[in-house]
Design an enzyme around this catalytic site. Structure first.
Site, short mmCIF file in Angstrom:
data_model
loop_
_atom_site.label_atom_id
_atom_site.label_comp_id
_atom_site.label_asym_id
_atom_site.label_seq_id
_atom_site.Cartn_x
_atom_site.Cartn_y
_atom_site.Cartn_z
N LEU A 1 -51.82 -28.63 40.48
CA LEU A 1 -52.83 -28.07 39.43
C LEU A 1 -53.71 -28.95 39.27
O LEU A 1 -53.76 -29.90 39.01
CB LEU A 1 -52.29 -27.95 38.48
N HIS A 2 -54.93 -28.63 40.27
CA HIS A 2 -55.91 -29.82 39.35
C HIS A 2 -57.31 -29.09 39.11
O HIS A 2 -58.25 -29.97 38.87
CB HIS A 2 -56.06 -30.39 40.35
#
Ligand code: UD1
Ligand code: UDP
Length: 364
Positions: A210-211
């Site tokens: 996740l980013h």
């Protein structure tokens, strides 16, 4: 190779660019002797070994001819640094075509410079739309496509969006997905057993990567994300190869407080996809990972309110989920029949050669 052959300059800079550019560079290199010269630029937007160099090594990409070394910064700072570096380079090199990939800041910066210098521009992965103006990538996609002369689309919905925006049909080419060319070319190297052994995983496991700013930048969002991951980890162990963007906020929000959550550095391409291949479910907000899980047949839960890649839902294994709904969706995904996905049309490993042929016809 003839020194007077037309010159294609490829612009890369961030992690997802590398698996998209690799098959195009390879296919252009395989064109008849002297057909097209090419140069590879790395803007330096991503610079950690694990965000950049490992991809060059594993994907057999040539050493970049130029690295602008722009590094991190605000959107304006980073985009301006890429523009300044590329303007100098393009004025010296005078490319016959600039080829850009995806939707990162390096992509839109190169598009602006090429357009102002009246250098033809080709966009690989054109036409994707999330219709979410809060995503910086959506701005980059719209501007890049508006300025492009050749638009290479991965899916029919992307072609339709470009048509709706008034792009002439003869400039749009539905070529398939070069990121999937790279996936299929390296499939044999994705060793799920080795990944399991390396990370000392037993039983079922999930991978989370996740980013997106909306998930990891602000403290409250990071806290809500961590709460969701903890609820999911009550059901299955989760390994998180963490993008540097969210490391500080997610750790501060207590990500590691759950015993079934394991953190690693960002992984190399081959190691990451080995881990994904052996996993029972992937939790992500990555664009590329939605596509890769579709082809690998691994259930994918995308923690976003929208996706610019709807084909991964209609054909693939992807589902959009909320933070509140994640734990239930993980439970459902663990019970899913993995044989029900279809691979989208033309995601067959030959997008690179199709793109090279169009470039050859247009510029040689
Ligand atoms: C960028 C892209 C995003 C893409 C993602 C892929 C833009 C606007 N966003 O987001 O579309 O999905 O890459 O990974 O172009 N950092 C490091 N080391 C690195 C690179 C970055 O530590 O090698 C850290 C820095 O603190 C930096 C932050 O990550 O400020 C964000 O990097 P940046 O390139 O601005 O955007 P990404 O979030 O990586
Ligand atoms: N990836 C990787 N290691 C990781 C996480 C992702 O090699 O730890 C690969 C992934 O398989 C895909 C690409 O990086 O090929 C996607 O990049 P990212 O998620 O950073 O960007 P996005 O696709 O969201 O723009």
């Amino acid at each position: 190779m003839s020194p007077s052959a037309p010159l294609a300059v490829h612009i890369t800079g961030a992690r997802p660019n590398f698996p998209k550019a690799a098959p195009v560079l390879e296919a252009v290199a395989r064109l008849g002797d002297g057909a097209l010269r090419q140069r590879l630029v790395h803007t330096g937007q991503h610079y950690d070994e694990r965000m950049s160099e490992v991809f060059f090594r594993q994907l057999g990409l040539p050493e970049p001819d130029v690295n602008l070394g722009v590094g991190s910064g605000t959107h304006a700072t980073q985009t301006a640094a890429v523009m300044t570096g590329l303007e100098d380079l393009f004025l010296t090199e005078r490319p016959d075509v600039v080829v850009v990939y995806g939707d990162v800041n390096s992509t839109v910066a190169a598009a602006l410079v090429a357009a102002k210098l009246q250098i033809p521009l080709a966009h690989v992965e054109a036409g994707l739309r999330s219709f979410d103006p809060l995503m910086p990538e959506e701005v980059n996609r719209l501007v890049t496509d508006r300025l492009s002369d050749l638009l290479f689309a991965t899916s029919a919905d992307a072609v339709a969006h470009l048509g709706n925006e008034g792009v002439a049909p003869e400039r749009i080419h539905l070529v398939g997905n070069p990121m999937i060319d790279t996936l299929l070319a390296h499939l044999d190297a994705f060793d799920a057993d080795a990944a399991r052994a390396h990370h000392r995983l037993e039983g079922r496991y999930a991978v989370a990567t996740l980013h997106r700013p909306a998930n990891v930048d602000a403290g409250p969002d990071a806290e809500a994300l961590v709460k969701a991951l903890h609820a999911a980890a009550d059901q299955v162990q989760i390994i998180v190869p963490l993008h540097p963007r969210g490391r500080a906020t997610l750790e501060a929000a207590g990500l590691l407080a759950h015993p079934a959550i394991r953190l690693t550095e960002p992984l190399g391409y081959v190691e990451f996809l080995g881990l994904v291949r052996g996993s029972d479910v992937v939790v992500t907000d990555s664009g590329g990972v939605q596509e890769e899980t579709t082809v690998l047949g691994v259930p994918c839960l995308t923690l976003r309110p929208n996706t610019e890649r709807p084909v991964t839902i209609s054909h693939g294994t992807n589902r959009l989920v909320t933070r509140e709904g994640l734990a239930l969706e993980v439970e459902r995904a663990l019970a899913v029949d993995r044989s029900t996905h279809r691979v989208p049309p033309l995601w067959d490993g030959h997008a690179g050669p199709r793109i090279a042929e169009v470039l050859l016809e247009a510029y040689a």
